[in-house]
Write an enzyme that holds these catalytic residues in place. Structure first.
Site, PDB file in Angstrom:
ATOM      1  NE  ARG A 183     -14.478  -7.362   3.947  1.00  0.00           N
ATOM      2  CZ  ARG A 183     -14.429  -8.187   4.989  1.00  0.00           C
ATOM      3  NH1 ARG A 183     -13.317  -8.266   5.706  1.00  0.00           N
ATOM      4  NH2 ARG A 183     -15.469  -8.915   5.315  1.00  0.00           N
TER       5      ARG A 183
ATOM      6  CG  ASP B 102      -5.023  -6.210  -6.002  1.00  0.00           C
ATOM      7  OD1 ASP B 102      -4.825  -7.231  -6.691  1.00  0.00           O
ATOM      8  OD2 ASP B 102      -4.929  -6.197  -4.757  1.00  0.00           O
TER       9      ASP B 102
ATOM     10  CG  ASN C 197      -0.905  -7.473  -3.573  1.00  0.00           C
ATOM     11  OD1 ASN C 197      -1.160  -7.382  -2.390  1.00  0.00           O
ATOM     12  ND2 ASN C 197      -1.713  -7.001  -4.526  1.00  0.00           N
TER      13      ASN C 197
ATOM     14  CE  LYS D  67      -3.946  -2.261   2.224  1.00  0.00           C
ATOM     15  NZ  LYS D  67      -3.303  -3.576   2.442  1.00  0.00           N
TER      16      LYS D  67
ATOM     17  CE  LYS E 256      -8.089  -0.303   0.243  1.00  0.00           C
ATOM     18  NZ  LYS E 256      -7.323  -0.496  -1.022  1.00  0.00           N
TER      19      LYS E 256
ATOM     20  NE  ARG F 243      -3.581  -9.553  -7.076  1.00  0.00           N
ATOM     21  CZ  ARG F 243      -3.343 -10.053  -5.863  1.00  0.00           C
ATOM     22  NH1 ARG F 243      -2.883 -11.282  -5.747  1.00  0.00           N
ATOM     23  NH2 ARG F 243      -3.572  -9.319  -4.789  1.00  0.00           N
TER      24      ARG F 243
ATOM     25  CD  GLU G 299      -3.781  -3.774  -1.496  1.00  0.00           C
ATOM     26  OE1 GLU G 299      -3.125  -4.839  -1.500  1.00  0.00           O
ATOM     27  OE2 GLU G 299      -4.673  -3.530  -0.678  1.00  0.00           O
TER      28      GLU G 299
ATOM     29  NE  ARG H 148      -8.777 -10.126  -6.462  1.00  0.00           N
ATOM     30  CZ  ARG H 148      -7.774  -9.595  -5.770  1.00  0.00           C
ATOM     31  NH1 ARG H 148      -7.112 -10.330  -4.899  1.00  0.00           N
ATOM     32  NH2 ARG H 148      -7.421  -8.334  -5.943  1.00  0.00           N
TER      33      ARG H 148
END
Length: 324
Positions: free
Chosen positions: A236, A276, A286, A129, A164, A214, A284, A228
């Site tokens: 979420r 994301d 990751n 983040k 978050k 993703r 994000e 997703r």
């Protein structure tokens, strides 16, 4: 590239017993390594030891199978000198706390002689983040702060916001607060009790109802995506909190973002990364323990784990550390 006959590979990850073999990306990566004839070890992150300038792990050889009754078999305990391995897969789940950061410092002592995936120093310097803020032009309106006045002002401007924890994962403690919601102060008090770090606050993106995409990048190149979709009544989209996976295509905006960040990922040794996207916005990056391999494999009929291992073997080959 001629594929090496066998590499010695250790997976630094959480306990094998609790993983979902139909969803866990580490399981898919380990199965593919085993299929290629590589020798596998498993150890937990807390099993690392630094002694006399060398890094060891207390672990065991492991064999895996896609069997719901017994998906792994462990050998006898060994003290593994990580410098004697070819590859360490750093795959433990966040939170990105001091234990995680300490593990990156220890693994940095063996990398790149032993290839650590992803590069531990650059994992440490790229919490999901925070790293994404290097590409702020692609992000939704965002503020990172502990200042309550700043958060209230942000909500006043954007009406509908998401809170978050800065170093959380998996959708834990992620909240949507609308303009008239009276829980903001209570949530800020909760965040203050649970976390010492600032909070990430973003404008709510209505596009989340269509899914949180993703995208997997291998050596900086996008190779697949999964959408997703959040369940009704939840903001979420994380799969383990009720979201469901749908096939996804890469849009031109997705490719634009990947072209912008791919070279930086590649230069920093971040071989396996998940980003994301919600609508046109990057939320994000990751690099710690990205997921999504198995869902994309099933939906697209591909084998992303094979592509990851092609990239890893290419790196090992280029380093000149291939076994005889």
């Amino acid at each position: 590239m001629d594929r090496p006959a066998s590499l010695a590979v250790a997976f630094q990850m959480d306990a094998l017993a609790g993983i979902d073999i139909d969803a866990d990306s580490s399981f898919a990566l380990a199965l593919e390594a085993q299929r290629r004839g590589h020798g596998l070890y498993h150890y937990a992150p807390e099993a690392l030891t630094l002694r006399d300038g060398r890094v060891y792990a207390r672990g065991r050889p492991v064999k895996l199978q896609r069997d719901y009754t017994r998906h792994f078999e462990l050998g006898d305990w060994e003290t593994i000198d990580l410098a004697g391995l070819d590859v360490v897969m750093m795959r433990q789940d966040p939170p990105f706390d001091m234990a995680y950061i300490t593990a990156t410092h220890l693994l940095e002592k063996v990398h790149p002689q032993t290839l650590v995936v992803n590069d531990p120093a650059n994992v440490r310097n790229a919490p999901e983040k925070l790293y994404v803020t290097h590409f702020a032009e692609f992000m939704p309106p965002t503020v990172i702060t502990s200042d309550r006045e700043q958060i209230h002002a942000f909500r006043k401007e954007h009406k509908d916001i998401i809170l978050k924890p800065l170093f959380g994962n998996g959708g834990a403690d992620v909240f949507r607060i609308t303009e008239q919601d009276e829980n903001l102060n209570a949530l800020l008090e909760m965040f203050t009790r649970l976390y010492r770090e600032p909070i990430m606050v973003q404008a709510y993106l209505p596009e989340i109802r269509n899914g949180d995409k993703r995208i997997i990048l291998i050596d900086g190149e996008p190779v697949g995506a999964v959408n997703r979709v959040p369940p009704p009544g939840d903001a979420r989209a994380n799969l383990h909190v009720g979201g469901h996976a749908e096939r996804a295509e890469l849009t031109e905006r997705d490719r634009q973002v990947c072209r912008a960040i791919g070279p930086a990922l590649r230069a920093r040794g971040q071989i396996f990364v998940g980003i994301d996207m919600i609508g046109d916005y990057l939320t994000e990056i990751n690099v710690t323990s990205p997921t999504g391999i198995q869902e994309i494999d099933r939906l697209d009929g591909v084998s992303l784990e094979a592509q990851v291992w092609d990239a890893i073997e290419s790196r090992v080959d280029a380093s000149g550390h291939l076994p005889e």
